[in-house]
Design a protein around this motif. Sequence first.
Motif, PDB file in Angstrom:
ATOM      1  N   ARG A  41     -18.472  22.323 -33.081  1.00  0.00           N
ATOM      2  CA  ARG A  41     -19.070  21.114 -32.506  1.00  0.00           C
ATOM      3  C   ARG A  41     -18.653  20.937 -31.050  1.00  0.00           C
ATOM      4  O   ARG A  41     -17.551  21.307 -30.656  1.00  0.00           O
ATOM      5  CB  ARG A  41     -18.621  19.877 -33.280  1.00  0.00           C
ATOM      6  CG  ARG A  41     -19.119  19.810 -34.699  1.00  0.00           C
ATOM      7  CD  ARG A  41     -18.961  18.387 -35.191  1.00  0.00           C
ATOM      8  NE  ARG A  41     -19.055  18.296 -36.641  1.00  0.00           N
ATOM      9  CZ  ARG A  41     -19.310  17.172 -37.297  1.00  0.00           C
ATOM     10  NH1 ARG A  41     -19.483  16.057 -36.623  1.00  0.00           N
ATOM     11  NH2 ARG A  41     -19.376  17.159 -38.610  1.00  0.00           N
ATOM     12  N   LEU A  42     -19.557  20.328 -30.277  1.00  0.00           N
ATOM     13  CA  LEU A  42     -19.231  19.846 -28.938  1.00  0.00           C
ATOM     14  C   LEU A  42     -19.448  18.341 -28.914  1.00  0.00           C
ATOM     15  O   LEU A  42     -20.351  17.824 -29.570  1.00  0.00           O
ATOM     16  CB  LEU A  42     -20.133  20.483 -27.876  1.00  0.00           C
ATOM     17  CG  LEU A  42     -19.962  21.961 -27.549  1.00  0.00           C
ATOM     18  CD1 LEU A  42     -20.900  22.331 -26.396  1.00  0.00           C
ATOM     19  CD2 LEU A  42     -18.524  22.298 -27.182  1.00  0.00           C
ATOM     20  N   ASP A  43     -18.641  17.637 -28.138  1.00  0.00           N
ATOM     21  CA  ASP A  43     -18.879  16.217 -27.904  1.00  0.00           C
ATOM     22  C   ASP A  43     -18.351  15.849 -26.524  1.00  0.00           C
ATOM     23  O   ASP A  43     -18.059  16.731 -25.706  1.00  0.00           O
ATOM     24  CB  ASP A  43     -18.259  15.350 -29.006  1.00  0.00           C
ATOM     25  CG  ASP A  43     -16.742  15.511 -29.132  1.00  0.00           C
ATOM     26  OD1 ASP A  43     -16.090  15.902 -28.134  1.00  0.00           O
ATOM     27  OD2 ASP A  43     -16.199  15.240 -30.218  1.00  0.00           O
ATOM     28  N   TRP A  44     -18.256  14.568 -26.236  1.00  0.00           N
ATOM     29  CA  TRP A  44     -17.877  14.133 -24.890  1.00  0.00           C
ATOM     30  C   TRP A  44     -16.513  14.662 -24.459  1.00  0.00           C
ATOM     31  O   TRP A  44     -16.262  14.843 -23.262  1.00  0.00           O
ATOM     32  CB  TRP A  44     -17.880  12.604 -24.813  1.00  0.00           C
ATOM     33  CG  TRP A  44     -16.876  11.947 -25.725  1.00  0.00           C
ATOM     34  CD1 TRP A  44     -17.066  11.530 -27.012  1.00  0.00           C
ATOM     35  CD2 TRP A  44     -15.509  11.645 -25.429  1.00  0.00           C
ATOM     36  NE1 TRP A  44     -15.917  11.004 -27.544  1.00  0.00           N
ATOM     37  CE2 TRP A  44     -14.949  11.053 -26.590  1.00  0.00           C
ATOM     38  CE3 TRP A  44     -14.704  11.820 -24.321  1.00  0.00           C
ATOM     39  CZ2 TRP A  44     -13.627  10.633 -26.649  1.00  0.00           C
ATOM     40  CZ3 TRP A  44     -13.383  11.399 -24.379  1.00  0.00           C
ATOM     41  CH2 TRP A  44     -12.852  10.819 -25.532  1.00  0.00           C
ATOM     42  N   ARG A  45     -15.647  14.948 -25.426  1.00  0.00           N
ATOM     43  CA  ARG A  45     -14.308  15.450 -25.062  1.00  0.00           C
ATOM     44  C   ARG A  45     -14.366  16.829 -24.439  1.00  0.00           C
ATOM     45  O   ARG A  45     -13.413  17.279 -23.809  1.00  0.00           O
ATOM     46  CB  ARG A  45     -13.420  15.476 -26.311  1.00  0.00           C
ATOM     47  CG  ARG A  45     -13.048  14.101 -26.819  1.00  0.00           C
ATOM     48  CD  ARG A  45     -12.425  14.147 -28.183  1.00  0.00           C
ATOM     49  NE  ARG A  45     -13.382  14.572 -29.192  1.00  0.00           N
ATOM     50  CZ  ARG A  45     -13.113  14.581 -30.499  1.00  0.00           C
ATOM     51  NH1 ARG A  45     -11.923  14.216 -30.925  1.00  0.00           N
ATOM     52  NH2 ARG A  45     -14.030  14.975 -31.361  1.00  0.00           N
ATOM     53  N   HIS A  46     -15.503  17.522 -24.601  1.00  0.00           N
ATOM     54  CA  HIS A  46     -15.648  18.848 -24.016  1.00  0.00           C
ATOM     55  C   HIS A  46     -16.234  18.804 -22.611  1.00  0.00           C
ATOM     56  O   HIS A  46     -16.580  19.836 -22.049  1.00  0.00           O
ATOM     57  CB  HIS A  46     -16.523  19.720 -24.915  1.00  0.00           C
ATOM     58  CG  HIS A  46     -15.913  19.966 -26.263  1.00  0.00           C
ATOM     59  ND1 HIS A  46     -16.250  19.233 -27.376  1.00  0.00           N
ATOM     60  CD2 HIS A  46     -14.970  20.846 -26.668  1.00  0.00           C
ATOM     61  CE1 HIS A  46     -15.540  19.664 -28.416  1.00  0.00           C
ATOM     62  NE2 HIS A  46     -14.766  20.638 -28.014  1.00  0.00           N
ATOM     63  N   SER A  47     -16.348  17.603 -22.041  1.00  0.00           N
ATOM     64  CA  SER A  47     -16.870  17.502 -20.680  1.00  0.00           C
ATOM     65  C   SER A  47     -15.927  18.162 -19.670  1.00  0.00           C
ATOM     66  O   SER A  47     -16.322  18.437 -18.540  1.00  0.00           O
ATOM     67  CB  SER A  47     -17.091  16.038 -20.295  1.00  0.00           C
ATOM     68  OG  SER A  47     -15.861  15.323 -20.320  1.00  0.00           O
ATOM     69  N   GLN A  48     -14.690  18.404 -20.088  1.00  0.00           N
ATOM     70  CA  GLN A  48     -13.734  19.079 -19.204  1.00  0.00           C
ATOM     71  C   GLN A  48     -13.400  20.502 -19.671  1.00  0.00           C
ATOM     72  O   GLN A  48     -12.529  21.154 -19.089  1.00  0.00           O
ATOM     73  CB  GLN A  48     -12.434  18.263 -19.106  1.00  0.00           C
ATOM     74  CG  GLN A  48     -12.625  16.853 -18.573  1.00  0.00           C
ATOM     75  CD  GLN A  48     -13.250  16.849 -17.201  1.00  0.00           C
ATOM     76  OE1 GLN A  48     -12.871  17.629 -16.334  1.00  0.00           O
ATOM     77  NE2 GLN A  48     -14.221  15.974 -16.990  1.00  0.00           N
ATOM     78  N   LEU A  49     -14.094  20.976 -20.728  1.00  0.00           N
ATOM     79  CA  LEU A  49     -13.818  22.321 -21.234  1.00  0.00           C
ATOM     80  C   LEU A  49     -14.458  23.354 -20.309  1.00  0.00           C
ATOM     81  O   LEU A  49     -15.675  23.342 -20.107  1.00  0.00           O
ATOM     82  CB  LEU A  49     -14.384  22.470 -22.647  1.00  0.00           C
ATOM     83  CG  LEU A  49     -14.138  23.807 -23.351  1.00  0.00           C
ATOM     84  CD1 LEU A  49     -12.653  23.969 -23.665  1.00  0.00           C
ATOM     85  CD2 LEU A  49     -14.964  23.896 -24.624  1.00  0.00           C
ATOM     86  N   PRO A  50     -13.682  24.254 -19.729  1.00  0.00           N
ATOM     87  CA  PRO A  50     -14.251  25.204 -18.757  1.00  0.00           C
ATOM     88  C   PRO A  50     -15.297  26.123 -19.384  1.00  0.00           C
ATOM     89  O   PRO A  50     -15.140  26.614 -20.493  1.00  0.00           O
ATOM     90  CB  PRO A  50     -13.035  26.008 -18.286  1.00  0.00           C
ATOM     91  CG  PRO A  50     -11.848  25.168 -18.626  1.00  0.00           C
ATOM     92  CD  PRO A  50     -12.233  24.425 -19.870  1.00  0.00           C
ATOM     93  N   SER A  51     -16.377  26.342 -18.668  1.00  0.00           N
ATOM     94  CA  SER A  51     -17.411  27.281 -19.048  1.00  0.00           C
ATOM     95  C   SER A  51     -18.046  27.788 -17.762  1.00  0.00           C
ATOM     96  O   SER A  51     -17.628  27.414 -16.670  1.00  0.00           O
ATOM     97  CB  SER A  51     -18.449  26.607 -19.959  1.00  0.00           C
ATOM     98  OG  SER A  51     -19.389  27.555 -20.435  1.00  0.00           O
ATOM     99  N   TYR A  52     -19.066  28.628 -17.893  1.00  0.00           N
ATOM    100  CA  TYR A  52     -19.758  29.102 -16.696  1.00  0.00           C
ATOM    101  C   TYR A  52     -21.135  29.618 -17.053  1.00  0.00           C
ATOM    102  O   TYR A  52     -21.417  30.014 -18.181  1.00  0.00           O
ATOM    103  CB  TYR A  52     -18.949  30.183 -15.974  1.00  0.00           C
ATOM    104  CG  TYR A  52     -18.638  31.417 -16.791  1.00  0.00           C
ATOM    105  CD1 TYR A  52     -19.538  32.478 -16.903  1.00  0.00           C
ATOM    106  CD2 TYR A  52     -17.418  31.529 -17.458  1.00  0.00           C
ATOM    107  CE1 TYR A  52     -19.243  33.605 -17.656  1.00  0.00           C
ATOM    108  CE2 TYR A  52     -17.110  32.649 -18.217  1.00  0.00           C
ATOM    109  CZ  TYR A  52     -18.027  33.680 -18.302  1.00  0.00           C
ATOM    110  OH  TYR A  52     -17.731  34.798 -19.052  1.00  0.00           O
ATOM    111  N   ALA A  53     -22.013  29.577 -16.052  1.00  0.00           N
ATOM    112  CA  ALA A  53     -23.363  30.115 -16.175  1.00  0.00           C
ATOM    113  C   ALA A  53     -23.530  31.220 -15.149  1.00  0.00           C
ATOM    114  O   ALA A  53     -22.820  31.271 -14.140  1.00  0.00           O
ATOM    115  CB  ALA A  53     -24.410  29.021 -15.941  1.00  0.00           C
ATOM    116  N   GLY A  54     -24.481  32.124 -15.379  1.00  0.00           N
ATOM    117  CA  GLY A  54     -24.747  33.193 -14.421  1.00  0.00           C
ATOM    118  C   GLY A  54     -23.714  34.308 -14.488  1.00  0.00           C
ATOM    119  O   GLY A  54     -22.701  34.221 -15.195  1.00  0.00           O
ATOM    120  N   PHE A  55     -23.991  35.358 -13.726  1.00  0.00           N
ATOM    121  CA  PHE A  55     -23.127  36.542 -13.723  1.00  0.00           C
ATOM    122  C   PHE A  55     -22.903  37.014 -12.294  1.00  0.00           C
ATOM    123  O   PHE A  55     -23.730  36.792 -11.400  1.00  0.00           O
ATOM    124  CB  PHE A  55     -23.765  37.677 -14.534  1.00  0.00           C
ATOM    125  CG  PHE A  55     -24.084  37.297 -15.960  1.00  0.00           C
ATOM    126  CD1 PHE A  55     -23.112  37.387 -16.943  1.00  0.00           C
ATOM    127  CD2 PHE A  55     -25.339  36.833 -16.296  1.00  0.00           C
ATOM    128  CE1 PHE A  55     -23.404  37.032 -18.257  1.00  0.00           C
ATOM    129  CE2 PHE A  55     -25.648  36.480 -17.600  1.00  0.00           C
ATOM    130  CZ  PHE A  55     -24.664  36.581 -18.577  1.00  0.00           C
TER     131      PHE A  55
END
Length: 218
Positions: A41-55
């Motif tokens: 699950r994702l929720d508002w607490r993951h607004s700071q979880l690092p991710s990325y788009a593109g390569f």
Amino acid sequence: MTTPDGSADEHSLSPAIAGFQFIDGRWTKTISGLGPVVIARLDWRHSQLPSYAGFGDDRRELDALAFLVELQRLTWGMAPEDLAPVNLLAVIPDTGGAILVAYDLRHGFNADGWLGFVFGLGTRDGVLVSHMLGVRPDVRGAAGIGWALKLAQAEAARKTGHHAMHWTFDPMRGGNARLNIYKLGAVVDELTIDKYGVLTPALYGDVPSDRFIAHWDF
């Protein structure tokens, strides 16, 4: 859904039907050709979880919810005004709905590891409205990612008191019918004409948005 000892209840409507195990708060399964797959699950607490788009040179650092907005664009080629924004995604759990994502455990929920996503909004009448389901193009079909995500969505919906779910799908796409009717057992008895107005995503083209409504009684 899990039993009191924390193990998966294989008789419930959950990803256990698709061979996933519930471990440390998420569903996991090793799938041939993909490796270890997680549904979480994702929720508002993951607004700071690092991710990325593109390569490569196009890589952009994003948080997990912002990346989910990017995935909507990548999946359907939608214009920005047609995407569900972060501020809406963040309140979906407050409605009794949920955001669920599938990804390769070795990479995480990012441009390298994402496999699929689904989210929907809860309602007062106990019928969850599933809004979007997307699966990475190269894993659609055989791996059963979309099926597992819908099972996880149903399991989450039941925990918030929902007894059924409905969603729309394009009646001209056979793959949608196979998942929604054949695998999930949803029933279609309604066609809406131009449900969302004329859309211009790359996936559909500039055509009216006629849609079947799938009803799934848990």
